[in-house]
Structures are given as C-alpha cells and as structure tokens.
Scaffold this motif. Structure first.
Motif, PDB file in Angstrom:
ATOM      1  N   PHE A 175      13.804  10.764  30.572  1.00 58.52           N
ATOM      2  CA  PHE A 175      12.693  10.078  31.213  1.00 58.52           C
ATOM      3  C   PHE A 175      12.798  10.108  32.729  1.00 58.52           C
ATOM      4  CE2 PHE A 175       9.186   7.161  31.393  1.00 58.52           C
ATOM      5  CZ  PHE A 175       9.460   6.292  32.436  1.00 58.52           C
ATOM      6  N   SER A 176      13.983   9.876  33.252  1.00 53.41           N
ATOM      7  CA  SER A 176      14.158   9.774  34.700  1.00 53.41           C
ATOM      8  C   SER A 176      13.844  11.083  35.421  1.00 53.41           C
ATOM      9  CB  SER A 176      15.570   9.325  35.037  1.00 53.41           C
ATOM     10  OG  SER A 176      16.511  10.248  34.534  1.00 53.41           O
ATOM     11  N   SER A 177      13.784  12.175  34.695  1.00 47.46           N
ATOM     12  CA  SER A 177      13.511  13.487  35.294  1.00 47.46           C
ATOM     13  C   SER A 177      12.050  13.908  35.151  1.00 47.46           C
ATOM     14  CB  SER A 177      14.399  14.562  34.648  1.00 47.46           C
ATOM     15  OG  SER A 177      15.763  14.298  34.890  1.00 47.46           O
ATOM     16  N   TYR A 178      11.236  13.026  34.621  1.00 45.18           N
ATOM     17  CA  TYR A 178       9.833  13.352  34.364  1.00 45.18           C
ATOM     18  C   TYR A 178       8.898  12.456  35.160  1.00 45.18           C
ATOM     19  CZ  TYR A 178      10.700  16.600  30.547  1.00 45.18           C
ATOM     20  OH  TYR A 178      11.072  17.696  29.805  1.00 45.18           O
ATOM     21  N   GLY A 179       7.875  13.066  35.714  1.00 42.76           N
ATOM     22  CA  GLY A 179       6.775  12.298  36.258  1.00 42.76           C
ATOM     23  C   GLY A 179       5.915  11.775  35.121  1.00 42.76           C
ATOM     24  N   MET A 180       5.283  10.656  35.358  1.00 45.09           N
ATOM     25  CA  MET A 180       4.461  10.033  34.329  1.00 45.09           C
ATOM     26  C   MET A 180       3.038   9.861  34.829  1.00 45.09           C
ATOM     27  SD  MET A 180       6.495   9.716  31.800  1.00 45.09           S
ATOM     28  CE  MET A 180       5.443   8.716  30.739  1.00 45.09           C
ATOM     29  N   GLY A 181       2.115   9.947  33.905  1.00 41.55           N
ATOM     30  CA  GLY A 181       0.727   9.771  34.270  1.00 41.55           C
ATOM     31  C   GLY A 181      -0.013   8.947  33.231  1.00 41.55           C
ATOM     32  N   TRP A 182      -1.089   8.339  33.688  1.00 41.43           N
ATOM     33  CA  TRP A 182      -2.000   7.636  32.791  1.00 41.43           C
ATOM     34  C   TRP A 182      -3.386   8.258  32.928  1.00 41.43           C
ATOM     35  CZ3 TRP A 182      -0.826   4.014  29.175  1.00 41.43           C
ATOM     36  CH2 TRP A 182       0.404   3.368  29.279  1.00 41.43           C
TER      37      TRP A 182
ATOM     38  N   VAL B 265      -6.065   8.505  35.785  1.00 41.45           N
ATOM     39  CA  VAL B 265      -6.033   7.130  36.269  1.00 41.45           C
ATOM     40  C   VAL B 265      -4.951   6.943  37.327  1.00 41.45           C
ATOM     41  CG1 VAL B 265      -5.682   4.720  35.630  1.00 41.45           C
ATOM     42  CG2 VAL B 265      -6.920   6.246  34.075  1.00 41.45           C
ATOM     43  N   ALA B 266      -3.722   7.315  36.991  1.00 45.69           N
ATOM     44  CA  ALA B 266      -2.616   7.083  37.919  1.00 45.69           C
ATOM     45  C   ALA B 266      -1.442   7.953  37.537  1.00 45.69           C
ATOM     46  CB  ALA B 266      -2.209   5.616  37.912  1.00 45.69           C
ATOM     47  N   ALA B 267      -0.584   8.209  38.520  1.00 44.04           N
ATOM     48  CA  ALA B 267       0.628   8.982  38.282  1.00 44.04           C
ATOM     49  C   ALA B 267       1.761   8.423  39.118  1.00 44.04           C
ATOM     50  CB  ALA B 267       0.411  10.461  38.604  1.00 44.04           C
ATOM     51  N   ILE B 268       2.978   8.612  38.615  1.00 43.77           N
ATOM     52  CA  ILE B 268       4.177   8.203  39.352  1.00 43.77           C
ATOM     53  C   ILE B 268       5.205   9.307  39.212  1.00 43.77           C
ATOM     54  CG2 ILE B 268       5.057   6.866  37.381  1.00 43.77           C
ATOM     55  CD1 ILE B 268       6.220   4.892  39.503  1.00 43.77           C
ATOM     56  N   SER B 269       5.826   9.670  40.321  1.00 40.02           N
ATOM     57  CA  SER B 269       6.795  10.757  40.305  1.00 40.02           C
ATOM     58  C   SER B 269       8.186  10.230  39.987  1.00 40.02           C
ATOM     59  CB  SER B 269       6.802  11.460  41.658  1.00 40.02           C
ATOM     60  OG  SER B 269       7.407  10.638  42.639  1.00 40.02           O
ATOM     61  N   VAL B 270       9.128  11.152  39.876  1.00 45.25           N
ATOM     62  CA  VAL B 270      10.516  10.760  39.604  1.00 45.25           C
ATOM     63  C   VAL B 270      11.108   9.973  40.773  1.00 45.25           C
ATOM     64  CG1 VAL B 270      10.891  12.668  38.012  1.00 45.25           C
ATOM     65  CG2 VAL B 270      11.392  12.968  40.445  1.00 45.25           C
ATOM     66  N   SER B 271      10.533  10.147  41.946  1.00 45.08           N
ATOM     67  CA  SER B 271      11.012   9.420  43.122  1.00 45.08           C
ATOM     68  C   SER B 271      10.157   8.196  43.425  1.00 45.08           C
ATOM     69  CB  SER B 271      11.036  10.352  44.333  1.00 45.08           C
ATOM     70  OG  SER B 271       9.752  10.881  44.581  1.00 45.08           O
ATOM     71  N   ASP B 272       9.327   7.796  42.470  1.00 45.39           N
ATOM     72  CA  ASP B 272       8.491   6.598  42.560  1.00 45.39           C
ATOM     73  C   ASP B 272       7.333   6.711  43.539  1.00 45.39           C
ATOM     74  OD1 ASP B 272      11.101   4.128  41.910  1.00 45.39           O
ATOM     75  OD2 ASP B 272       9.838   5.305  40.561  1.00 45.39           O
ATOM     76  N   ARG B 273       6.981   7.926  43.930  1.00 42.09           N
ATOM     77  CA  ARG B 273       5.724   8.076  44.663  1.00 42.09           C
ATOM     78  C   ARG B 273       4.590   7.889  43.670  1.00 42.09           C
ATOM     79  NH1 ARG B 273       4.341  12.942  46.813  1.00 42.09           N
ATOM     80  NH2 ARG B 273       5.701  14.059  45.361  1.00 42.09           N
TER      81      ARG B 273
ATOM     82  N   ILE C  29       0.625   1.479  38.869  1.00 40.16           N
ATOM     83  CA  ILE C  29       1.524   2.192  37.960  1.00 40.16           C
ATOM     84  C   ILE C  29       2.962   1.955  38.393  1.00 40.16           C
ATOM     85  CG2 ILE C  29       1.374   4.344  39.305  1.00 40.16           C
ATOM     86  CD1 ILE C  29       1.616   5.870  36.633  1.00 40.16           C
ATOM     87  N   SER C  30       3.842   1.860  37.403  1.00 37.09           N
ATOM     88  CA  SER C  30       5.258   1.679  37.697  1.00 37.09           C
ATOM     89  C   SER C  30       6.073   2.285  36.562  1.00 37.09           C
ATOM     90  CB  SER C  30       5.592   0.195  37.866  1.00 37.09           C
ATOM     91  OG  SER C  30       5.318  -0.527  36.679  1.00 37.09           O
ATOM     92  N   ARG C  31       7.375   2.305  36.765  1.00 39.20           N
ATOM     93  CA  ARG C  31       8.256   2.849  35.737  1.00 39.20           C
ATOM     94  C   ARG C  31       9.580   2.114  35.768  1.00 39.20           C
ATOM     95  NH1 ARG C  31       8.772   8.886  36.729  1.00 39.20           N
ATOM     96  NH2 ARG C  31      10.449   8.743  35.163  1.00 39.20           N
ATOM     97  N   ASP C  32      10.242   2.101  34.626  1.00 43.98           N
ATOM     98  CA  ASP C  32      11.575   1.512  34.510  1.00 43.98           C
ATOM     99  C   ASP C  32      12.440   2.550  33.808  1.00 43.98           C
ATOM    100  OD1 ASP C  32      13.905   0.149  33.908  1.00 43.98           O
ATOM    101  OD2 ASP C  32      12.864  -1.717  33.374  1.00 43.98           O
TER     102      ASP C  32
END
Length: 122
Positions: free
Chosen positions: A28-35, A47-55, A68-71
């Motif tokens: 997970f930590s190596s993947y960008g996420m999107g909604w 809708v939204a995206a977050i990169s591995v570096s939390d951009r 958008i956020s990630r844990d």
C-alpha cells in the motif's frame, strides 16, 4: 489484491460521510490512491488522489468540501466528505496506482474496488 470501500449510505443534504478503502495484497505504501465516482447515467469522474508522498489533488467541483487522506499503517485510504448535496449522489470507487505522481484518469490506476453507494437525499 483487494480494495474494499465502506462508509457509504444515505445522508441528508448538508451532511457528512467518511469513506474508507481498505486494501490488501499489495504494498500500500508504494501506491498512489484515488477516488472516483459515477452517478446514474453518467461517466465515472475523478474526485481526489493522494500520492505515496501525501501530495493531494482534489477535483475543483469538490475541493472545498472533500478531503483525501491515507494511513499506511492500516493500508487504508479515506475520503472525508462534508456539505453533501444531491449532486454528490453516486457510487464511489477507490483505486490504486503504482505510478509516481497524481492521476485523474482511470486507466492510470491498476486496481479498483467494487464501490460504495452514497445517496444524498432528504
């Protein structure tokens, strides 16, 4: 690989919801996420995206209401939504990409969840 969205439901206009996307089967930590979301009869939209570096990148239409956020410790991404309107009614999907950067197009994502329904109605 699994992406499982949760947190959707029926909410009144002006209300809030937090969607979760619990993942497994990849780093997970190596993947960008999107909604993304898809309203009835309409195309799926970013809708939204977050990169591995939390951009983060949030669609203009919701940028003042959605976050958008990630844990990484939980391998989970979130979409906090507030000030919901009937126009936000849609199936919301999360997606994962192994590419660096932020992406608004669906084909840039490798894995997808099944979606969670959000209905905004009084």
């Amino acid at each position: 690989v699994q992406l499982i969205e949760s947190g959707g439901g029926l909410v009144q206009p002006g209300g809030s919801l937090r969607l979760s996307c619990a993942t497994s089967g990849f780093r997970f930590s190596s993947y960008g996420m999107g909604w993304f979301r898809q309203a009835p009869g309409k195309e799926r939209r970013f809708v939204a995206a977050i990169s591995v570096s939390d951009r983060v990148l949030v669609a203009n239409s919701v940028e003042d209401r959605f976050t958008i956020s990630r844990d990484n410790t939980k391998s989970t991404a979130y979409l906090q939504m507030s000030g919901l309107t009937p126009e936000d009614t849609a199936v919301y999907y999360c997606a994962a990409t192994d590419r660096a950067g932020l992406y608004v197009d669906g084909p840039s994502y490798d894995y997808w969840g099944q979606g969670t329904q959000v209905t905004v109605s009084s």
